[in-house]
Design a protein around this motif. Structure first.
Motif, PDB file in Angstrom:
ATOM      1  N   PRO A 146       0.832  -1.205   0.000  1.00  8.29           N
ATOM      2  CA  PRO A 146       0.000   0.000   0.000  1.00  8.29           C
ATOM      3  C   PRO A 146       0.862   1.249   0.000  1.00  8.29           C
ATOM      4  O   PRO A 146       2.077   1.187   0.146  1.00  8.29           O
ATOM      5  N   VAL A 147       0.181   2.395  -0.156  1.00 10.53           N
ATOM      6  CA  VAL A 147       0.908   3.658  -0.130  1.00 10.53           C
ATOM      7  C   VAL A 147       1.405   3.899   1.296  1.00 10.53           C
ATOM      8  O   VAL A 147       0.664   3.760   2.257  1.00 10.53           O
ATOM      9  N   GLY A 148       2.646   4.272   1.470  1.00  8.19           N
ATOM     10  CA  GLY A 148       3.227   4.490   2.794  1.00  8.19           C
ATOM     11  C   GLY A 148       4.485   5.307   2.678  1.00  8.19           C
ATOM     12  O   GLY A 148       4.670   6.060   1.717  1.00  8.19           O
ATOM     13  N   PRO A 149       5.392   5.148   3.640  1.00 13.16           N
ATOM     14  CA  PRO A 149       6.625   5.942   3.612  1.00 13.16           C
ATOM     15  C   PRO A 149       7.651   5.422   2.614  1.00 13.16           C
ATOM     16  O   PRO A 149       8.772   5.932   2.566  1.00 13.16           O
ATOM     17  N   TYR A 207       5.794  -3.461   8.300  1.00 12.49           N
ATOM     18  CA  TYR A 207       5.177  -3.174   7.006  1.00 12.49           C
ATOM     19  C   TYR A 207       5.229  -4.421   6.138  1.00 12.49           C
ATOM     20  O   TYR A 207       6.262  -5.115   6.094  1.00 12.49           O
ATOM     21  N   THR A 208       4.135  -4.680   5.467  1.00 15.11           N
ATOM     22  CA  THR A 208       4.102  -5.746   4.468  1.00 15.11           C
ATOM     23  C   THR A 208       3.736  -5.090   3.141  1.00 15.11           C
ATOM     24  O   THR A 208       2.609  -4.602   2.950  1.00 15.11           O
ATOM     25  N   LEU A 209       4.709  -5.050   2.245  1.00 12.45           N
ATOM     26  CA  LEU A 209       4.531  -4.365   0.964  1.00 12.45           C
ATOM     27  C   LEU A 209       4.350  -5.375  -0.157  1.00 12.45           C
ATOM     28  O   LEU A 209       4.989  -6.448  -0.159  1.00 12.45           O
ATOM     29  N   ILE A 210       3.514  -5.018  -1.103  1.00 17.88           N
ATOM     30  CA  ILE A 210       3.322  -5.828  -2.309  1.00 17.88           C
ATOM     31  C   ILE A 210       3.946  -5.065  -3.469  1.00 17.88           C
ATOM     32  O   ILE A 210       3.493  -3.966  -3.825  1.00 17.88           O
ATOM     33  N   LEU A 211       4.995  -5.632  -4.021  1.00 18.67           N
ATOM     34  CA  LEU A 211       5.651  -5.029  -5.179  1.00 18.67           C
ATOM     35  C   LEU A 211       5.153  -5.741  -6.430  1.00 18.67           C
ATOM     36  O   LEU A 211       5.276  -6.965  -6.550  1.00 18.67           O
ATOM     37  N   THR A 212       4.597  -4.964  -7.348  1.00 17.17           N
ATOM     38  CA  THR A 212       4.028  -5.525  -8.576  1.00 17.17           C
ATOM     39  C   THR A 212       4.848  -5.064  -9.767  1.00 17.17           C
ATOM     40  O   THR A 212       5.161  -3.876  -9.903  1.00 17.17           O
ATOM     41  N   ALA A 213       5.228  -6.031 -10.589  1.00 12.30           N
ATOM     42  CA  ALA A 213       5.905  -5.731 -11.855  1.00 12.30           C
ATOM     43  C   ALA A 213       4.886  -5.891 -12.971  1.00 12.30           C
ATOM     44  O   ALA A 213       4.272  -6.948 -13.114  1.00 12.30           O
ATOM     45  N   VAL A 214       4.685  -4.824 -13.757  1.00 11.67           N
ATOM     46  CA  VAL A 214       3.677  -4.818 -14.820  1.00 11.67           C
ATOM     47  C   VAL A 214       4.359  -4.465 -16.131  1.00 11.67           C
ATOM     48  O   VAL A 214       5.098  -3.478 -16.210  1.00 11.67           O
ATOM     49  N   ASP A 215       4.123  -5.289 -17.169  1.00 11.96           N
ATOM     50  CA  ASP A 215       4.655  -4.907 -18.477  1.00 11.96           C
ATOM     51  C   ASP A 215       3.731  -3.872 -19.109  1.00 11.96           C
ATOM     52  O   ASP A 215       2.658  -3.564 -18.597  1.00 11.96           O
TER      53      ASP A 215
END
Length: 686
Positions: free
Chosen positions: A411-414, A438-446
């Motif tokens: 999510p949006v954060g620091p 913090y648990t971040l989801i990193l998404t790679a999109v073509d």
């Protein structure tokens, strides 16, 4: 052609015929024509007498007369005259014996003049032959031959055999070939009947000329591809002089240029074509198009493939549509070459060849792939902004936009991720006390039209540092204390603070940070605030005390709060006049209501205790005071000669509702003199 008629006899029957002709042509016969009958009778009587006297024969001056008459001569015109040799004075009578013109020419029996009776037409009859006879008394009659030659005038335009012509030529027809006879005629004669032909319009390029024999000829090489037909306008004029009298006619000629197979097909299609690798089987990947400048079957084109790229493609021989016959795989082959042959249907056939390059376009059929499915990080909460935490990379086997990977973080954060490189930054200050994990989801999109994506999990644990200052609540405290309090030490207030740090970082003690109150206040280490002495509002009505709370961290952090001590007023001060005695003057002629002085008093208390109201003890004096403003004004007429001054007592009272305080001041009012009395004698005369 000569047409012979019965001899023209001047008798009553002939006269009747002449009159009928005159009526038809609407021309009056001359008077001599009517009198010729009488003349004949008279001459006949004379001739009988003369014959008895002279046995001789009269003679014409010529045996043959020839006259030239233009065909546009007006009827009634004298066109010729007979002459005879007269040996005797006896009159001669002339008559027509033979006439092939049906009274075209009328003979005056007395004068021998010929008169044109009606219109001539050279094109109908070109000459006339008459036999005339002359009779002089009883002499033997004499005859002569008369020829009238009709002269042509230019009264007929040249004409074409038809108004519209049609001709067709093969485009390889040789130059100077004669291909169309125009057949022009002119009924006139001589120069009037001679004609000149020319192409008036429709031949701006000079492709044709007209032969002197009157035929249309080719002047330049033809090209049906440039111009397949010509619409010519041909004019003909005679050669009459002057030129202004020439007559013209026009005709229209359509010349069709017939095609021959002299052009090979010309490809118009682009040499490169791109198709997506997921194109459906048997779909049209391109349409090959060629044009042939020829016409008819010479322009009909068939298409063939000379190299089908191992059966990958096929082509429709008529439309040129090229079809996909095998599934494409860009990762194996990304470019294919196709050679297309275009053949026309002419005889002999002509062909052209072109090689097309087929580019296999990538489709988005691969997702980005991360090197790990999850990542774990430990960071201190005081990490600097802009610090790179980790560089995460994802790969996509596609190319172009399909293989172009962009990163998004939720999510949006620091934290923020570089969308292009996949670098994770800390972009805002961390606060372990608010969020420790913090648990971040990193998404790679073509970047394909239909994007594909992959995700990975980044777990971040925030380590504590002593970064939270003690927070005193409230930060500002207002305490009201009445002045002159007997036991102020009984007035206490518990100060409290919160430190969200852990351990010794959250253990607090309190002290007065700034104290300018000369020992009037104190605070215990556990935060009890006390007032040590009674206060006087008139000396100091407001105190600011800053309490500091310090934690036990290294280095320690502190927090502060501000205590505002407000000393509440007690009505312990009477009003004070600015002066004990006021001196003022007012003119004796001042009208009632004249303001001549203002009295003011100040009360050191506050609120209603400081509000002053004014009054007077001298109720019999001709003056009054305004209760709020302290303005002194007159209430009656003044007379200095009666009362020259007044002494007033003004009282100022505050507005405390229960225990008001007051004070007074004296006001001396002098009445100013004006010249309002006449002089008076003290003693009167005896």
């Amino acid at each position: 052609m000569v047409v012979c008629h019965e001899p023209f006899l001047v008798n009553s029957e002939n006269l009747r015929s002449g009159r009928e002709f005159s009526d038809v042509k609407q021309h009056k016969l001359p008077s001599w024509y009517n009198t010729s009958v009488d003349a004949e009778l008279k001459h006949g009587a004379i001739s009988s007498f003369a014959h008895s006297r002279w046995q001789a024969q009269m003679a014409f001056s010529k045996t043959v007369y020839s006259f030239q008459v233009k065909e546009d001569t007006m009827p009634g015109t004298v066109v010729g005259k007979l002459e005879a040799k007269m040996e005797f004075p006896t009159p001669i009578t002339y008559s027509v014996q033979e006439d092939d013109g049906e009274n075209m020419f009328l003979l005056n029996p007395i004068s021998g003049e010929f008169l044109l009776s009606r219109n001539l037409d050279f094109e109908t009859q070109r000459f006339y032959i008459l036999t005339v006879e002359g009779q002089q008394g009883d002499l033997q009659a004499s005859s002569a031959r008369v020829y009238f030659n009709v002269l042509d005038v230019n009264d007929n335009p040249p004409v074409f055999s038809r108004s519209n012509y049609f001709a067709s030529l093969l485009e390889d027809t040789r130059v100077r070939t004669s291909f169309l006879s125009l057949n022009v005629s002119d009924k006139d004669d001589g120069e009037n009947g001679q004609v000149e032909l020319m192409v008036a319009s429709g031949d701006e390029l000079g492709m044709f000329f007209i032969h002197s024999a009157g035929s249309l000829c080719l002047n330049k090489e033809l090209d049906s591809e440039s111009q397949a037909s010509f619409n010519l306008t041909v004019t003909v004029n005679d050669c009459a002089l002057p030129v202004t009298s020439q007559l013209t006619s026009t005709a229209h000629i359509v010349v069709i240029v017939e095609d021959i197979n002299d052009n090979a097909p010309l490809f118009l299609s682009a040499k490169h074509v791109s198709i997506p690798e997921d194109s459906a089987l048997h779909s049209v990947i391109m349409t090959v198009h060629a044009e042939d400048k020829d016409a008819g079957s010479n322009a009909e084109i068939l298409y063939f493939l000379s190299n089908t790229s191992r059966g990958t493609f096929s082509i429709d021989d008529r439309s040129g549509e090229t079809f996909l016959e095998e599934i494409l795989d860009r990762e194996k082959v990304d470019t294919l070459n196709i050679t297309v042959i275009a053949t026309d249907m002419g005889s002999p056939q002509m062909t052209s060849t072109m090689t097309f390059m087929v580019h296999v376009e990538d489709v988005n059929d691969n997702e980005p792939v991360f090197s790990q499915s999850n990542y774990s990080l430990l960071i201190k909460e005081d990490v600097r902004r802009g610090t790179i935490l980790i560089h995460v990379k994802a790969w996509d086997q596609d190319i172009g936009s399909n293989g172009l990977v962009r990163y998004m973080l939720t999510p949006v954060g620091p934290f923020v991720v570089d969308r292009v490189r996949g670098v994770l930054y800390i972009m805002d200050k961390l606060d372990r006390e608010k969020m420790s994990n913090y648990t971040l989801i990193l998404t790679a999109v073509d970047q394909g039209d239909v994007p594909r994506s992959a995700t990975t999990v980044i777990s971040i644990t925030v380590l504590d540092v002593n970064d939270v200052t003690p927070l005193l609540s409230p930060e500002t405290l207002i305490i009201h204390v009445k002045e002159n309090e007997i036991n102020p030490s009984e007035l206490t207030y518990q100060v409290s603070a919160l430190d969200q740090d852990l351990g010794i970082n959250s253990q607090l003690h309190y002290f007065i940070h700034k104290d300018k109150s000369d020992g009037l206040f104190s605070v215990t280490p556990d935060g009890v605030f006390k007032i040590l002495h009674s206060l006087d509002r008139e000396k100091e009505s407001f105190y600011v005390v800053i309490i500091t709370a310090a934690d036990s961290g290294l280095p320690p952090l502190t927090g502060t709060m501000t205590i505002h001590v407000l000393v509440d007023d007690v009505n312990d001060n009477p009003p004070e006049f600015s002066e004990d005695l006021y001196n003022t003057i007012v003119s004796e002629d001042s009208p009632i209501g004249t303001v001549f002085a203002m009295i003011s008093a100040f009360d050191a208390d506050e609120g209603v205790s400081s509000e002053v109201r004014y009054s007077m003890e001298n109720t019999d004096a001709p003056f009054a005071i305004e209760e709020e403003s302290g303005e002194l004004f007159s209430t009656d007429f003044l007379d200095r000669e009666t009362v020259a001054f007044y002494t007033l007592t003004v009282i100022g009272t505050d507005m405390h509702p229960t225990q008001p305080l007051s004070s007074s001041a004296l006001v001396t009012v002098l009445v100013g003199d004006i010249n309002d009395n006449w002089p008076q004698f003290l003693d009167s005369l005896p």
